[in-house]
Design a protein around this motif. Structure first.
Motif, PDB file in Angstrom:
ATOM      1  N   LYS A  68     -30.815 -41.476  -6.770  1.00  9.48           N
ATOM      2  CA  LYS A  68     -30.725 -42.756  -7.485  1.00  9.48           C
ATOM      3  C   LYS A  68     -31.323 -42.628  -8.887  1.00  9.48           C
ATOM      4  O   LYS A  68     -30.762 -43.141  -9.859  1.00  9.48           O
ATOM      5  N   ALA A  69     -32.454 -41.949  -8.977  1.00  6.66           N
ATOM      6  CA  ALA A  69     -33.131 -41.799 -10.279  1.00  6.66           C
ATOM      7  C   ALA A  69     -32.255 -41.031 -11.262  1.00  6.66           C
ATOM      8  O   ALA A  69     -32.172 -41.378 -12.450  1.00  6.66           O
ATOM      9  N   ILE A  70     -31.560 -40.001 -10.768  1.00  8.59           N
ATOM     10  CA  ILE A  70     -30.678 -39.209 -11.633  1.00  8.59           C
ATOM     11  C   ILE A  70     -29.502 -40.059 -12.108  1.00  8.59           C
ATOM     12  O   ILE A  70     -29.155 -40.066 -13.298  1.00  8.59           O
ATOM     13  N   ILE A  71     -28.883 -40.786 -11.190  1.00 11.49           N
ATOM     14  CA  ILE A  71     -27.734 -41.621 -11.559  1.00 11.49           C
ATOM     15  C   ILE A  71     -28.158 -42.713 -12.540  1.00 11.49           C
ATOM     16  O   ILE A  71     -27.439 -43.014 -13.503  1.00 11.49           O
ATOM     17  N   ASP A  72     -29.328 -43.297 -12.332  1.00 12.15           N
ATOM     18  CA  ASP A  72     -29.843 -44.309 -13.267  1.00 12.15           C
ATOM     19  C   ASP A  72     -30.047 -43.708 -14.657  1.00 12.15           C
ATOM     20  O   ASP A  72     -29.746 -44.347 -15.672  1.00 12.15           O
ATOM     21  N   GLN A  73     -30.540 -42.484 -14.700  1.00 10.14           N
ATOM     22  CA  GLN A  73     -30.789 -41.819 -15.979  1.00 10.14           C
ATOM     23  C   GLN A  73     -29.485 -41.562 -16.729  1.00 10.14           C
ATOM     24  O   GLN A  73     -29.380 -41.835 -17.936  1.00 10.14           O
ATOM     25  N   VAL A  74     -28.485 -41.046 -16.018  1.00 12.03           N
ATOM     26  CA  VAL A  74     -27.182 -40.789 -16.647  1.00 12.03           C
ATOM     27  C   VAL A  74     -26.558 -42.114 -17.104  1.00 12.03           C
ATOM     28  O   VAL A  74     -26.017 -42.215 -18.213  1.00 12.03           O
ATOM     29  N   SER A  75     -26.652 -43.131 -16.258  1.00 12.77           N
ATOM     30  CA  SER A  75     -26.079 -44.443 -16.587  1.00 12.77           C
ATOM     31  C   SER A  75     -26.711 -45.022 -17.849  1.00 12.77           C
ATOM     32  O   SER A  75     -26.017 -45.626 -18.670  1.00 12.77           O
ATOM     33  N   ALA A  76     -28.017 -44.831 -18.003  1.00 14.20           N
ATOM     34  CA  ALA A  76     -28.726 -45.364 -19.178  1.00 14.20           C
ATOM     35  C   ALA A  76     -28.206 -44.742 -20.467  1.00 14.20           C
ATOM     36  O   ALA A  76     -28.267 -45.356 -21.539  1.00 14.20           O
ATOM     37  N   GLU A  77     -27.666 -43.534 -20.373  1.00  9.40           N
ATOM     38  CA  GLU A  77     -27.141 -42.835 -21.559  1.00  9.40           C
ATOM     39  C   GLU A  77     -25.675 -43.166 -21.828  1.00  9.40           C
ATOM     40  O   GLU A  77     -25.219 -43.053 -22.962  1.00  9.40           O
ATOM     41  N   TRP A  78     -24.945 -43.567 -20.789  1.00 10.61           N
ATOM     42  CA  TRP A  78     -23.485 -43.552 -20.916  1.00 10.61           C
ATOM     43  C   TRP A  78     -22.874 -44.778 -21.577  1.00 10.61           C
ATOM     44  O   TRP A  78     -21.743 -44.718 -22.055  1.00 10.61           O
ATOM     45  N   SER A  79     -23.577 -45.898 -21.648  1.00  9.90           N
ATOM     46  CA  SER A  79     -23.048 -47.040 -22.390  1.00  9.90           C
ATOM     47  C   SER A  79     -22.836 -46.653 -23.852  1.00  9.90           C
ATOM     48  O   SER A  79     -21.816 -46.983 -24.457  1.00  9.90           O
ATOM     49  N   ALA A  80     -23.803 -45.922 -24.417  1.00 10.94           N
ATOM     50  CA  ALA A  80     -23.689 -45.468 -25.808  1.00 10.94           C
ATOM     51  C   ALA A  80     -22.571 -44.447 -25.974  1.00 10.94           C
ATOM     52  O   ALA A  80     -21.905 -44.402 -27.014  1.00 10.94           O
ATOM     53  N   VAL A  81     -22.338 -43.612 -24.946  1.00 14.86           N
ATOM     54  CA  VAL A  81     -21.232 -42.643 -24.987  1.00 14.86           C
ATOM     55  C   VAL A  81     -19.909 -43.388 -25.139  1.00 14.86           C
ATOM     56  O   VAL A  81     -19.054 -43.036 -25.961  1.00 14.86           O
ATOM     57  N   HIS A  82     -19.737 -44.440 -24.341  1.00 12.48           N
ATOM     58  CA  HIS A  82     -18.520 -45.254 -24.439  1.00 12.48           C
ATOM     59  C   HIS A  82     -18.441 -45.951 -25.800  1.00 12.48           C
ATOM     60  O   HIS A  82     -17.354 -46.033 -26.391  1.00 12.48           O
ATOM     61  N   GLY A  83     -19.565 -46.463 -26.289  1.00 10.49           N
ATOM     62  CA  GLY A  83     -19.572 -47.144 -27.591  1.00 10.49           C
ATOM     63  C   GLY A  83     -19.103 -46.234 -28.709  1.00 10.49           C
ATOM     64  O   GLY A  83     -18.282 -46.625 -29.550  1.00 10.49           O
ATOM     65  N   ARG A  84     -19.586 -45.005 -28.702  1.00  7.22           N
ATOM     66  CA  ARG A  84     -19.164 -44.034 -29.723  1.00  7.22           C
ATOM     67  C   ARG A  84     -17.689 -43.692 -29.566  1.00  7.22           C
ATOM     68  O   ARG A  84     -16.966 -43.512 -30.556  1.00  7.22           O
ATOM     69  N   ALA A  85     -17.244 -43.613 -28.314  1.00  6.78           N
ATOM     70  CA  ALA A  85     -15.829 -43.308 -28.071  1.00  6.78           C
ATOM     71  C   ALA A  85     -14.933 -44.446 -28.567  1.00  6.78           C
ATOM     72  O   ALA A  85     -13.847 -44.212 -29.117  1.00  6.78           O
ATOM     73  N   TRP A  86     -15.363 -45.705 -28.368  1.00  5.86           N
ATOM     74  CA  TRP A  86     -14.608 -46.851 -28.891  1.00  5.86           C
ATOM     75  C   TRP A  86     -14.453 -46.740 -30.406  1.00  5.86           C
ATOM     76  O   TRP A  86     -13.367 -46.921 -30.950  1.00  5.86           O
ATOM     77  N   ASP A  87     -15.560 -46.434 -31.083  1.00  3.52           N
ATOM     78  CA  ASP A  87     -15.521 -46.403 -32.545  1.00  3.52           C
ATOM     79  C   ASP A  87     -14.712 -45.232 -33.078  1.00  3.52           C
ATOM     80  O   ASP A  87     -13.985 -45.362 -34.076  1.00  3.52           O
ATOM     81  N   ALA A  88     -14.809 -44.085 -32.406  1.00  3.43           N
ATOM     82  CA  ALA A  88     -14.014 -42.929 -32.827  1.00  3.43           C
ATOM     83  C   ALA A  88     -12.525 -43.226 -32.687  1.00  3.43           C
ATOM     84  O   ALA A  88     -11.708 -42.881 -33.559  1.00  3.43           O
ATOM     85  N   ALA A  89     -12.159 -43.891 -31.586  1.00  2.00           N
ATOM     86  CA  ALA A  89     -10.748 -44.220 -31.364  1.00  2.00           C
ATOM     87  C   ALA A  89     -10.261 -45.272 -32.362  1.00  2.00           C
ATOM     88  O   ALA A  89      -9.134 -45.195 -32.868  1.00  2.00           O
ATOM     89  N   ASP A  90     -11.108 -46.263 -32.656  1.00  2.00           N
ATOM     90  CA  ASP A  90     -10.749 -47.274 -33.665  1.00  2.00           C
ATOM     91  C   ASP A  90     -10.526 -46.615 -35.026  1.00  2.00           C
ATOM     92  O   ASP A  90      -9.555 -46.911 -35.738  1.00  2.00           O
ATOM     93  N   ALA A  91     -11.434 -45.703 -35.397  1.00  2.00           N
ATOM     94  CA  ALA A  91     -11.325 -45.034 -36.697  1.00  2.00           C
ATOM     95  C   ALA A  91     -10.049 -44.209 -36.786  1.00  2.00           C
ATOM     96  O   ALA A  91      -9.362 -44.202 -37.809  1.00  2.00           O
ATOM     97  N   GLU A  92      -9.714 -43.562 -35.699  1.00  2.00           N
ATOM     98  CA  GLU A  92      -8.493 -42.724 -35.682  1.00  2.00           C
ATOM     99  C   GLU A  92      -7.250 -43.592 -35.830  1.00  2.00           C
ATOM    100  O   GLU A  92      -6.315 -43.246 -36.551  1.00  2.00           O
TER     101      GLU A  92
END
Length: 277
Positions: free
Chosen positions: A253-277
């Motif tokens: 659970k602790a590992i999944i929580d840690q990865v999850s805490a990082e991944w919202s920003a991963v998606h945010g950057r992906a949204w912006d990269a796709a918008d820019a393209e």
């Protein structure tokens, strides 16, 4: 002496067999993951990377089988699919089940979101801080959201008069935005938008500019109205079946929580990269 040596060898052989044999309690946990985005979409790739990162950090004690493109549960059924255990993990939009998430719906208001990264940070922080009761039947891993929703149409819309009476695809609160601007909202998830535009069921759609490529909508619309001041978003969830979550070891659970805490920003950057393209 010979008997002692024979006994020692036998004991060593038994120990080797015990160490080398997989323990039933050490068997991998297998999870299914329903993703509504088509597999080539940047957001599907971000979700797939999330699954791979969980496998990597848990040393493959957790294995995730993704089903992109709504192949396991369709976009509007993803959340219920997680609740009922049809799928273990799910990724879709709160707005696709309109009225069910009245608190998280506030995230979709046209507040002038400037980017996907900002929208994702706001959405994730909001759900963590408020902890809406409407989400208590699942384990919320993280939330993300797209950049400013714009108007994409088959004919140019430069004034409110141009928009008046036009049938515009929208979801959730964006349908109210369409109505407030004088258009006629047609509720529909992204998956059906291409065909609806192609066949003239709708004359335009609200969505981030990346949808022109990610959902191939540039093939069926010709104009985008740059209305960033409206700047609505659509909040999206990645959630897990509550019983499946509760059954996991605490260290997992602790590992999944840690990865999850990082991944919202991963998606945010992906949204912006796709918008820019």
């Amino acid at each position: 002496m010979k008997r002692s040596l024979r006994s020692l060898c036998l004991a060593g052989l038994l120990l080797a067999l015990l160490v080398g044999s997989p323990s039933p309690s050490g068997a991998a946990t297998n999870l299914t993951f329903s993703i509504f985005f088509p597999p080539t979409h940047a957001q599907a790739q971000a979700a797939l990377d999330f699954a791979k990162e969980i496998e990597k950090r848990t040393g493959d004690t957790v294995r995730v089988t993704p089903f992109p493109g709504g192949t396991l549960t369709k976009a509007p059924q993803v959340y219920d699919g997680v609740v009922t255990g049809i799928t273990d993990l799910g990724n879709s939009c709160f707005a696709y089940t309109r009225g069910r998430f009245p608190v998280t719906a506030a995230l979709d208001l046209p507040m002038g979101y400037p980017s996907g990264q900002v929208a994702s940070e706001v959405a994730n922080a909001f759900v963590k801080e408020v902890a809406p009761a409407e989400l208590k039947d699942v384990k919320v891993l993280y939330v993300h959201a797209h950049g400013p929703g714009l108007l994409h149409t088959k004919k140019p819309v430069r004034t409110l008069e141009d928009l008046k009476g036009m049938k515009i695809r929208a979801t959730g609160l964006s349908a109210q935005v369409v109505e407030a601007l004088g258009g006629v909202p047609v509720a529909m998830p992204q998956g059906g938008t291409y065909e609806a535009l192609q066949k003239g069921v709708v004359e335009g759609t609200f969505g981030p500019i990346e949808a022109l490529k990610g959902w191939k909508q540039a093939e069926v619309v010709k104009y985008t109205t740059d209305c960033v001041s409206v700047g609505y978003t659509t909040a999206m969830f990645v959630v897990m079946n509550r019983a499946k979550w509760d059954a996991l070891p605490e260290e997992t659970k602790a590992i999944i929580d840690q990865v999850s805490a990082e991944w919202s920003a991963v998606h945010g950057r992906a949204w912006d990269a796709a918008d820019a393209e």
